[in-house]
Design an enzyme around this catalytic site. Structure first.
Site, PDB file in Angstrom:
ATOM      1  N   ASP A  67      10.960 -28.114  19.494  1.00 42.86           N
ATOM      2  CA  ASP A  67      12.249 -28.330  20.164  1.00 42.86           C
ATOM      3  C   ASP A  67      13.391 -28.529  19.173  1.00 42.86           C
ATOM      4  O   ASP A  67      13.164 -28.701  17.969  1.00 42.86           O
ATOM      5  CB  ASP A  67      12.151 -29.535  21.120  1.00 42.86           C
ATOM      6  N   ASN A 135       7.801 -42.092  28.128  1.00 42.83           N
ATOM      7  CA  ASN A 135       7.792 -41.667  29.536  1.00 42.83           C
ATOM      8  C   ASN A 135       6.825 -40.510  29.762  1.00 42.83           C
ATOM      9  O   ASN A 135       6.846 -39.880  30.818  1.00 42.83           O
ATOM     10  CB  ASN A 135       9.210 -41.286  29.993  1.00 42.83           C
ATOM     11  N   HIS A 137       6.684 -37.656  27.997  1.00 42.45           N
ATOM     12  CA  HIS A 137       7.137 -36.290  27.687  1.00 42.45           C
ATOM     13  C   HIS A 137       6.400 -35.717  26.482  1.00 42.45           C
ATOM     14  O   HIS A 137       5.935 -36.451  25.614  1.00 42.45           O
ATOM     15  CB  HIS A 137       8.666 -36.200  27.532  1.00 42.45           C
ATOM     16  N   GLU A 142      10.717 -33.387  29.935  1.00 42.72           N
ATOM     17  CA  GLU A 142      10.849 -34.692  30.568  1.00 42.72           C
ATOM     18  C   GLU A 142      10.078 -34.708  31.893  1.00 42.72           C
ATOM     19  O   GLU A 142       9.715 -33.649  32.419  1.00 42.72           O
ATOM     20  CB  GLU A 142      12.345 -34.979  30.820  1.00 42.72           C
TER      21      GLU A 142
HETATM   22  C1  GLP Z   1      11.113 -36.905  20.663  1.00 42.23           C
HETATM   23  C2  GLP Z   1      10.472 -35.530  20.422  1.00 42.23           C
HETATM   24  C3  GLP Z   1       9.035 -35.528  20.867  1.00 42.23           C
HETATM   25  C4  GLP Z   1       8.318 -36.738  20.297  1.00 42.23           C
HETATM   26  C5  GLP Z   1       8.944 -37.989  20.845  1.00 42.23           C
HETATM   27  C6  GLP Z   1       8.257 -39.272  20.390  1.00 42.23           C
HETATM   28  O1  GLP Z   1      11.596 -37.092  21.929  1.00 42.23           O
HETATM   29  N1  GLP Z   1      11.157 -34.470  21.070  1.00 42.23           N
HETATM   30  O2  GLP Z   1       8.424 -34.324  20.418  1.00 42.23           O
HETATM   31  O3  GLP Z   1       6.953 -36.690  20.633  1.00 42.23           O
HETATM   32  O4  GLP Z   1      10.280 -38.001  20.383  1.00 42.23           O
HETATM   33  O5  GLP Z   1       8.749 -39.669  19.162  1.00 42.23           O
HETATM   34  P1  GLP Z   1       8.193 -40.830  18.255  1.00 42.23           P
HETATM   35  O6  GLP Z   1       7.004 -40.244  17.556  1.00 42.23           O
HETATM   36  O7  GLP Z   1       9.309 -41.154  17.328  1.00 42.23           O
HETATM   37  O8  GLP Z   1       7.827 -41.959  19.159  1.00 42.23           O
END
Ligand code: GLP
Length: 262
Positions: A67, A135, A137, A142
């Site tokens: 992304d 959440n 995702h 989402e």
């Molecule tokens: C972002 C990314 C996700 C990732 C998520 C969790 O929203 N788009 O791909 O999995 O964060 O991030 P973290 O590893 O910092 O908790």
């Protein structure tokens, strides 16, 4: 689904690096799917270390990131392209021309379908690394995302914006839109490896592994995948009802060298 529970975030990173290296040893020209967020950073550090000690080369590897924020140019310090350059690419021998991050700057509808085409032209993704949002995702899919969605623009939830606020300065513009591989795109990957660490992810991991299959928890879609591995530390595993069984499966795997099915 294979669930691997290890004791610490460091052990998650080392185990994930073992799985990535195993894939690249067998197929050096693999197509890797990569993720951002804080969770995979320790994996990327482990891969860099292994590259420096000649245990790994990414020279034949192609990569596709999950992304990108809409409206941030690749040079922006908070863009996911910049993140990948800093956290992995520039420290390894990966060919910059073979690294792909969705384009959130031009006509997003066109760049989304071009991204899907590029993945397909590369022969599909062999191993996709994923993190998980609190959440549920995956990528920026989402809750409520179509389970067969392809790369497209999604509006981020207030909770995701809040969770990622820490990366932006107080007065800095934080995009509310992102271009992300869809759940259908992720389910098409030949293998998926989801990483999670810490208590804050325990509920999301419980819903992903043991909750009902539902668009309300996009990560639960991995229950449909034939080759999905969820690799977590003890804290992130703390909400799992069947954690003893998952640990036992892994012990059997070690002891008998017998792979328990996914
Ligand atoms: C972002 C990314 C996700 C990732 C998520 C969790 O929203 N788009 O791909 O999995 O964060 O991030 P973290 O590893 O910092 O908790």
């Amino acid at each position: 689904m294979r669930v691997i529970i290890v004791e610490s975030p460091q052990a998650v990173a080392q185990c994930a690096a073992d799985l990535v290296c195993q894939q690249l040893r067998q197929h050096p020209d693999s197509v890797l799917g990569l993720a951002t967020g804080s969770t995979p950073v320790a994996l990327y550090q482990a891969l860099i270390q292994r590259y420096r000690s000649n245990q790994l080369s990414l020279s034949q590897t192609t990569s596709f990131n999950l992304d990108e924020y809409v409206g941030l140019p690749p040079s922006h310090p908070q863009s996911y392209r910049h993140f990948m350059e800093e956290q992995l690419f520039r420290h390894t021998d990966i060919d910059p021309g073979k690294t792909h991050v969705p384009d959130g700057m031009s006509d997003t509808e066109q760049s989304a379908s071009a991204y899907e085409q590029a993945i397909s032209d590369a022969g599909g993704i062999d191993l996709q690394i994923l993190g998980i949002g609190q959440n549920g995702h995956i990528g920026f899919n989402e809750p409520g995302s179509s389970l067969s969605s392809r790369t497209r623009v999604k509006t981020l939830t207030p909770s995701t914006l809040e969770a990622n606020r820490r990366f932006f300065a107080d007065d800095e513009f934080q995009p509310h839109l992102a271009i992300t591989m869809g759940i259908g795109t992720i389910l098409d990957c030949r293998q998926v490896l989801l990483l999670a660490t810490g208590k804050a992810k325990a509920e999301a991991i419980r819903r992903c592994v043991e909750g009902p299959l539902s668009a309300a928890c996009p990560a639960s879609s991995l229950q449909l995948h034939q080759h999905a591995t969820v690799l977590v530390d003890a804290d992130a595993a703390s909400g799992l009802e069947h954690s003893e069984y998952y640990r036992w499966c892994e012990e059997q795997r070690q002891r008998l060298g017998h792979p328990s099915g996914h």
